[in-house]
Design an enzyme around this catalytic site. Structure first.
Site, short mmCIF file in Angstrom:
data_model
loop_
_atom_site.label_atom_id
_atom_site.label_comp_id
_atom_site.label_asym_id
_atom_site.label_seq_id
_atom_site.Cartn_x
_atom_site.Cartn_y
_atom_site.Cartn_z
N SER A 1 7.22 9.68 11.47
CA SER A 1 5.93 9.40 10.63
C SER A 1 6.66 9.70 9.05
O SER A 1 7.18 10.78 8.54
CB SER A 1 4.89 10.61 10.65
OG SER A 1 4.08 10.73 9.59
N ASP B 1 1.62 -0.44 12.22
CA ASP B 1 0.35 -0.98 11.68
C ASP B 1 0.27 -2.46 12.00
O ASP B 1 -0.78 -2.98 11.73
CB ASP B 1 0.83 -0.85 10.04
CG ASP B 1 0.94 0.57 9.38
OD1 ASP B 1 0.28 1.39 10.16
OD2 ASP B 1 1.26 0.83 8.18
N ARG C 1 2.93 5.97 -3.48
CA ARG C 1 4.11 6.67 -3.84
C ARG C 1 4.29 6.50 -5.39
O ARG C 1 4.54 7.45 -5.99
CB ARG C 1 5.50 6.25 -3.00
CG ARG C 1 5.44 6.90 -1.85
CD ARG C 1 5.96 5.91 -0.61
NE ARG C 1 6.30 6.42 0.72
CZ ARG C 1 5.33 6.23 1.51
NH1 ARG C 1 4.08 5.50 1.29
NH2 ARG C 1 5.46 6.62 2.69
N GLY D 1 -5.04 8.28 5.22
CA GLY D 1 -4.34 9.26 5.68
C GLY D 1 -3.00 9.44 4.86
O GLY D 1 -2.59 10.47 4.81
N LYS E 1 -4.95 6.59 14.45
CA LYS E 1 -4.94 5.79 13.27
C LYS E 1 -6.43 5.92 12.69
O LYS E 1 -7.15 6.68 13.18
CB LYS E 1 -4.43 4.39 13.54
CG LYS E 1 -2.66 4.31 13.79
CD LYS E 1 -2.21 4.89 12.33
CE LYS E 1 -0.65 4.95 12.60
NZ LYS E 1 -0.04 5.45 11.54
N LYS F 1 0.80 -1.08 -0.13
CA LYS F 1 0.11 0.06 0.09
C LYS F 1 0.90 1.32 -0.06
O LYS F 1 0.51 2.20 -0.81
CB LYS F 1 -0.88 -0.26 1.40
CG LYS F 1 -1.93 1.04 1.38
CD LYS F 1 -2.82 0.56 2.34
CE LYS F 1 -2.81 0.95 3.77
NZ LYS F 1 -2.69 2.39 4.13
N SER F 2 2.09 1.33 0.79
CA SER F 2 2.91 2.59 0.74
C SER F 2 3.53 2.89 -0.44
O SER F 2 3.48 3.82 -0.74
CB SER F 2 3.62 2.25 2.08
OG SER F 2 3.06 2.30 3.31
N ARG G 1 -6.93 2.62 17.78
CA ARG G 1 -6.46 1.20 17.70
C ARG G 1 -6.32 0.80 19.32
O ARG G 1 -6.62 -0.36 19.38
CB ARG G 1 -5.52 1.03 16.94
CG ARG G 1 -5.72 0.99 15.53
CD ARG G 1 -5.10 0.76 14.24
NE ARG G 1 -5.33 0.63 13.06
CZ ARG G 1 -4.80 0.68 12.02
NH1 ARG G 1 -3.27 0.66 11.98
NH2 ARG G 1 -5.38 0.86 10.74
N ARG H 1 -7.57 -2.78 9.61
CA ARG H 1 -6.46 -3.73 10.29
C ARG H 1 -7.24 -4.36 11.36
O ARG H 1 -6.72 -5.68 12.03
CB ARG H 1 -5.22 -3.05 10.75
CG ARG H 1 -4.43 -2.63 9.56
CD ARG H 1 -3.04 -2.25 9.71
NE ARG H 1 -2.75 -1.16 8.63
CZ ARG H 1 -1.90 -1.66 7.36
NH1 ARG H 1 -2.19 -3.06 7.20
NH2 ARG H 1 -1.69 -0.94 6.78
C1 S3P Z 1 2.49 5.12 6.18
C2 S3P Z 1 3.27 5.40 7.23
C3 S3P Z 1 2.65 5.13 8.49
C4 S3P Z 1 1.80 3.93 8.58
C5 S3P Z 1 0.68 4.17 7.37
C6 S3P Z 1 1.54 4.35 5.95
C7 S3P Z 1 3.36 5.49 4.79
O1 S3P Z 1 2.00 6.26 9.00
O2 S3P Z 1 1.30 4.00 9.89
O3 S3P Z 1 -0.20 3.02 7.56
O4 S3P Z 1 2.82 4.80 3.85
O5 S3P Z 1 4.04 6.27 4.74
P1 S3P Z 1 2.50 7.71 9.79
O6 S3P Z 1 3.41 8.37 8.66
O7 S3P Z 1 1.52 8.23 10.27
O8 S3P Z 1 3.38 7.10 10.93
#
Ligand code: S3P
Length: 430
Positions: free
Chosen positions: A169, A317, A26, A97, A344, A21-22, A348, A390
């Protein structure tokens, strides 16, 4: 939607999980502002990454999904750093987010104004953490009550800053770096605790003027990015549900194929192995600067222990599913320094504790963590995701270890990161 989950003896076979996902977020953003056409393989099927794609489309970037040699390929027609257009309506980040926080870095530098909003859960998530550095760079942003979505972002010329992250973060780090692509001069981001570095790696892959040092990134603005073929590894945070299911069920032997093994993400594996988990890495490869490999996981007697400090940030996560493991472990699990869990998709700490208690599992909460005694059994019951992907998946795994079938209320939340989760679970369990 309610999903009924029946008990199982073990997890078997070869499981593949959606693209990370991350990394997918990007690639969607960077492919859009690169020059030329990027083909992205194994893009996440999760709703969150599709929210990012929809935002990029509303900003004038077209994309298509096709099949090439049996693989789904996302083709993004990049428009270059300065090719985005003012969207006709409010951008919708959905539940994501990552979408709102990272995309804001790009939006802050445009020559037009945008409003970006999301669902009810996103509307409660704090945005001051990105507004503060972006404002320092010259951005003009207003938010509901000074900190919540919707964000109204009035694009402006930006200048590079030297920024020390006040919270660990990766979303905030990425937001500043994306803004830095457009900024005058150099942008420096420093972190006390390392967070996932997918943005830095992707920027380097696409030709940004970037220098990576441990916990420090330097980026010079103004250089165009170049489109590329990109391969997304499977999501280790999604694989985590099956890894822990395999560990706690009595007769498991499973392979998780093609899972991302970026060292900023693999603390989960280190923790589990240090607690006695039988996890083997097979066949490790690299693509686009990211490591991938297959994991073999077998039923194990896991001791439990304490997760705190930088380790907590590295598995933030995975805490919902680690909490489930904690109850099944020999000695239990203590989680500290996890106040980020409270902001989150749900709080959580509360949603984990509530569902453990519904399953007759003892747990105590603190302001920034959880304490879960070990050697406990899960009682079959109804649990509630509270709309958090999650939480839905973690408690579906707990349900596998109960004596009768359980019901997951709000089970559809899983589709935020893993739409195929329940089908995969049905195929893998016996
Ligand atoms: C993420 C960073 C984390 C993670 C989120 C995905 C990312 O959040 O918890 O699920 O893709 O950069 P934070 O940047 O708020 O720690």
């Amino acid at each position: 939607m309610n999903e009924t989950v029946s008990p199982a003896r073990g997890i078997h076979g070869v499981i593949s999980v959606p693209g990370d996902k991350s990394i997918s977020h990007r690639y969607a953003m960077l492919g859009s502002i690169a020059e030329g056409t990027s083909n992205v393989f194994n893009f996440s099927s999760g709703a969150d990454c599709h929210s990012t794609l929809a935002c990029m489309k509303a900003l004038g970037v077209s994309h298509t999904f096709t099949k090439k040699e049996g693989h789904d390929v996302l083709t993004i027609e990049g428009v270059g750093l300065h090719g985005l257009h003012r969207p006709a309506a409010v951008l919708d980040a959905g539940n994501s987010g990552s979408t709102i926080r990272m995309l804001s870095g790009i939006l802050a530098a445009q020559s037009f104004e945008t409003t970006i909003a999301g669902d009810e859960s996103l509307a409660r998530r704090p945005m001051r953490r990105i507004m503060q550095p972006l404002t320092e760079m010259g951005a003009r942003i207003t938010a509901k009550d000074g900190q919540f979505p919707p964000l109204e972002i009035c694009g402006s010329p930006l200048r590079g800053i030297d920024y020390q992250l006040p919270v660990p973060s990766a979303q905030v780090k990425s937001c500043v770096l994306l803004a830095g692509l457009y900024a005058d001069g150099e942008t420096v981001v420093r972190e006390n605790i390392s967070t996932r570095d997918h943005t830095e790696i992707a920027l380097r892959e696409l030709g940004a003027d970037i220098q990576l040092e441990p916990r420090l990134t330097r980026l010079r603005g103004g250089k165009q990015l170049s489109a590329k073929t990109l391969i997304v590894p499977g999501d280790l945070s999604s694989a985590a549900f099956f890894i822990i299911a395999a560990l706690i069920l009595p007769e498991s032997d499973v392979i998780l194929s093609n899972v991302g093994l970026n060292p900023t993400r693999t603390a989960l594996l280190d923790i589990l192995r240090s607690m006695g988990a039988n996890i083997k890495l097979l066949h490790v490869e690299e693509a686009n600067g990211e490591l991938t490999g297959n994991l073999q996981v077998q039923t194990s007697r896991v001791r439990g222990g304490t997760i705190d400090g930088a380790l907590t940030a590295a598995v933030i996560d995975e805490i919902p599913i680690l909490a489930v493991l904690g109850a099944a472990s020999q000695d239990g699990l203590i989680i500290r320094n996890a106040s980020e869990l409270r902001i989150k998709e749900t709080d959580r700490i509360e949603t984990i504790a509530e569902n453990l208690r519904r399953m007759n599992v003892r747990v105590s909460t603190t302001e920034d963590g959880l304490e879960i005694p070990g050697n406990q059994r899960f009682h079959a019951t109804e649990v509630d995701s509270h709309g958090d992907h999650r939480i839905a998946m973690a408690f579906a795994i707990a349900a596998l270890a109960a004596e009768h079938a359980s019901v997951i209320q709000g089970a559809e939340a899983a589709s935020v990161s893993f739409p195929e989760f329940y089908e995969t679970l049905r195929h893998a369990t016996r």
